[in-house]
Scaffold this motif. Structure first.
Motif, mmCIF file in Angstrom:
data_model
loop_
_atom_site.group_PDB
_atom_site.id
_atom_site.type_symbol
_atom_site.label_atom_id
_atom_site.label_comp_id
_atom_site.label_asym_id
_atom_site.label_seq_id
_atom_site.Cartn_x
_atom_site.Cartn_y
_atom_site.Cartn_z
ATOM 1 N N SER A 14 45.597 83.339 55.229
ATOM 2 C CA SER A 14 45.553 82.707 53.899
ATOM 3 C C SER A 14 46.870 82.062 53.484
ATOM 4 O O SER A 14 46.913 81.354 52.486
ATOM 5 C CB SER A 14 45.204 83.761 52.839
ATOM 6 O OG SER A 14 46.301 84.652 52.682
ATOM 7 N N HIS B 267 45.385 85.035 38.115
ATOM 8 C CA HIS B 267 45.786 84.767 36.727
ATOM 9 C C HIS B 267 45.682 83.264 36.402
ATOM 10 O O HIS B 267 46.206 82.419 37.130
ATOM 11 C CB HIS B 267 47.216 85.250 36.485
ATOM 12 C CG HIS B 267 47.676 84.952 35.103
ATOM 13 N ND1 HIS B 267 47.209 85.662 34.011
ATOM 14 C CD2 HIS B 267 48.490 83.992 34.623
ATOM 15 C CE1 HIS B 267 47.737 85.148 32.924
ATOM 16 N NE2 HIS B 267 48.525 84.134 33.263
ATOM 17 N N ALA C 113 44.304 80.315 32.898
ATOM 18 C CA ALA C 113 43.929 80.185 31.480
ATOM 19 C C ALA C 113 43.451 78.762 31.225
ATOM 20 O O ALA C 113 43.815 77.847 31.959
ATOM 21 C CB ALA C 113 45.137 80.480 30.586
ATOM 22 N N ALA D 120 42.674 72.402 43.496
ATOM 23 C CA ALA D 120 42.691 73.009 44.833
ATOM 24 C C ALA D 120 42.852 74.527 44.848
ATOM 25 O O ALA D 120 42.763 75.141 45.907
ATOM 26 C CB ALA D 120 43.799 72.353 45.661
ATOM 27 N N ASP E 245 39.089 82.515 47.112
ATOM 28 C CA ASP E 245 38.561 83.790 46.630
ATOM 29 C C ASP E 245 37.077 83.652 46.265
ATOM 30 O O ASP E 245 36.728 82.994 45.278
ATOM 31 C CB ASP E 245 39.396 84.227 45.402
ATOM 32 C CG ASP E 245 39.022 85.606 44.904
ATOM 33 O OD1 ASP E 245 37.827 85.956 44.933
ATOM 34 O OD2 ASP E 245 39.929 86.330 44.459
ATOM 35 N N LEU F 151 37.197 77.313 49.634
ATOM 36 C CA LEU F 151 37.981 76.588 50.643
ATOM 37 C C LEU F 151 39.337 77.267 50.793
ATOM 38 O O LEU F 151 40.038 77.500 49.804
ATOM 39 C CB LEU F 151 38.182 75.130 50.227
ATOM 40 C CG LEU F 151 39.005 74.323 51.237
ATOM 41 C CD1 LEU F 151 38.122 73.648 52.276
ATOM 42 C CD2 LEU F 151 39.855 73.262 50.563
ATOM 43 N N ASN F 152 39.670 77.567 52.043
ATOM 44 C CA ASN F 152 40.985 78.118 52.356
ATOM 45 C C ASN F 152 41.919 76.944 52.626
ATOM 46 O O ASN F 152 41.694 76.169 53.555
ATOM 47 C CB ASN F 152 40.856 79.013 53.601
ATOM 48 C CG ASN F 152 42.186 79.601 54.017
ATOM 49 O OD1 ASN F 152 43.233 79.337 53.418
ATOM 50 N ND2 ASN F 152 42.146 80.417 55.073
ATOM 51 N N ARG G 83 48.284 74.394 41.135
ATOM 52 C CA ARG G 83 49.320 75.006 40.289
ATOM 53 C C ARG G 83 49.379 76.516 40.500
ATOM 54 O O ARG G 83 48.351 77.171 40.667
ATOM 55 C CB ARG G 83 49.028 74.685 38.821
ATOM 56 C CG ARG G 83 48.931 73.171 38.573
ATOM 57 C CD ARG G 83 48.861 72.823 37.107
ATOM 58 N NE ARG G 83 47.802 73.521 36.400
ATOM 59 C CZ ARG G 83 47.727 73.592 35.074
ATOM 60 N NH1 ARG G 83 48.643 73.016 34.325
ATOM 61 N NH2 ARG G 83 46.725 74.238 34.506
ATOM 62 N N THR H 207 50.273 78.417 42.885
ATOM 63 C CA THR H 207 49.695 78.904 44.150
ATOM 64 C C THR H 207 50.728 78.829 45.273
ATOM 65 O O THR H 207 50.856 79.763 46.068
ATOM 66 C CB THR H 207 48.451 78.063 44.511
ATOM 67 O OG1 THR H 207 47.529 78.167 43.417
ATOM 68 C CG2 THR H 207 47.788 78.542 45.788
ATOM 69 N N PHE I 198 53.324 81.178 48.958
ATOM 70 C CA PHE I 198 53.443 80.749 50.350
ATOM 71 C C PHE I 198 54.916 80.619 50.744
ATOM 72 O O PHE I 198 55.770 80.336 49.887
ATOM 73 C CB PHE I 198 52.765 79.389 50.550
ATOM 74 C CG PHE I 198 51.290 79.354 50.192
ATOM 75 C CD1 PHE I 198 50.496 80.496 50.284
ATOM 76 C CD2 PHE I 198 50.699 78.175 49.771
ATOM 77 C CE1 PHE I 198 49.143 80.456 49.969
ATOM 78 C CE2 PHE I 198 49.346 78.125 49.445
ATOM 79 C CZ PHE I 198 48.571 79.270 49.545
#
Ligand SMILES: C[S@@+](CC[C@H](N)C(=O)[O-])C[C@H]1O[C@@H](n2cnc3c(N)ncnc32)[C@H](O)[C@@H]1O
Length: 273
Positions: free
Chosen positions: A25, A80, A82, A109, A143, A198-199, A217, A219, A223
């Motif tokens: 992931s 998380h 909003a 994305a 997810d 989608l991964n 955003r 994310t 990584f």
């Protein structure tokens, strides 16, 4: 937790789990999460009927299509989000849509439970009108549980505090009886968004030069730098020149690419070369 499973959870098991998660992931989990990871994986061990957590991990390792994979990944994602998070982004988005009108192709994305793509859809519908024919917003996430909730489009009222009264009336249906305290997005809003799993690490993405806008955003912070570089290069391929990439307030494209120019407020423009 019985003695057998407790004894099976070692430093090596933890490192193994984190490597599997990262390879699949791109997500990096801090070393300090060993205890909470054990709790999560213990739940999955039971659910999938293994004697030890290591047995469960080995089964996943051997079979990329094992039914435990989505649950394993879902356990580590942080969802998380909003409605209208970082509101200035939606003003910039509105200006871009004003220019392109119904020709605006948008990809969200890492859409989590749907609040972000539905916020985008509200802006789009308010500008072009609910009946206008235009490309549906593509909304994806790794997810599977988050995507399920996003598709349902049902939120407790306390999740809707970032939305004006006028928008609430226009885009949501308030529930009553057993749905008291909940609201559901209206069909005109849900019709604008196409959700799928989608991964981002699969890089089996939509066609090149397809999007005018990409939201990814909050994310990339999960990584490592090499993964960010690959991801941003792929976003560049997926975007039309002049398209806008929105990233999170604590993220940056500095030292990952020369294919974008910073416009400000973590919004980047795809260069024309
Ligand atoms: C903190 S949430 C951000 C949600 C939303 N973009 C926002 O800013 O409000 C991060 C999301 O990234 C998703 N994610 C993490 N790794 C991913 C990957 N490899 N592919 C797709 N989505 C991923 C998680 O499942 C999670 O829903």
């Amino acid at each position: 937790m019985d003695a057998l499973t407790r004894s099976a959870w070692t430093d090596a098991s933890y490192k193994h789990a984190l490597k599997m998660l990262h390879d699949r992931s791109g997500i990096i989990v801090g070393e300090h999460k060993m205890k909470s990871s054990e709790r999560l994986l213990e739940g999955l061990r039971k659910e999938f009927g293994f004697v030890t957590i290591d047995d469960f991990l080995m089964a996943l390792d051997k079979d990329r299509d094992h039914t435990g994979w989505p649950a394993f990944i879902n356990s580590f994602t942080i969802n998380h989000t909003a409605f209208f998070r970082e509101p200035h982004h939606f003003e910039i988005l509105a200006q871009h849509i004003e220019k392109l009108r119904t020709n605006c192709a948008i990809w969200c994305a890492s859409c989590s439970t749907g609040e972000e793509p539905y916020s985008i859809a509200m802006v789009l519908n308010e500008i072009v009108g609910e009946q206008a024919a235009c490309p549906r917003i593509v909304a994806t996430d790794i997810d599977s549980q988050a995507i399920k909730r996003a598709k349902a489009g049902v939120y407790s009222l306390d999740r809707l505090t970032g939305i004006s009264e006028e928008r609430l009336r226009r885009h949501f249906l308030k529930g009553n009886n057993q749905f008291e305290g909940m609201a559901k997005v209206k069909p005109a809003l849900s019709a604008r968004v196409e959700f799928s799993e989608l991964n981002l690490m699969s890089f089996s993405w939509p066609k090149p030069a397809m999007f005018d806008v990409i939201f990814c955003r909050n994310t990339m912070i999960y990584f490592d730098h090499d993964t960010q570089v690959r991801l941003v290069a792929s976003f560049a391929r997926s975007m039309k020149p002049g398209g806008l990439l929105f990233i999170g307030h604590s993220e940056t494209l500095a030292s990952t690419t020369d294919q974008f120019t910073l416009l400000g407020q973590t919004v980047y423009k795809r260069n024309h070369r």
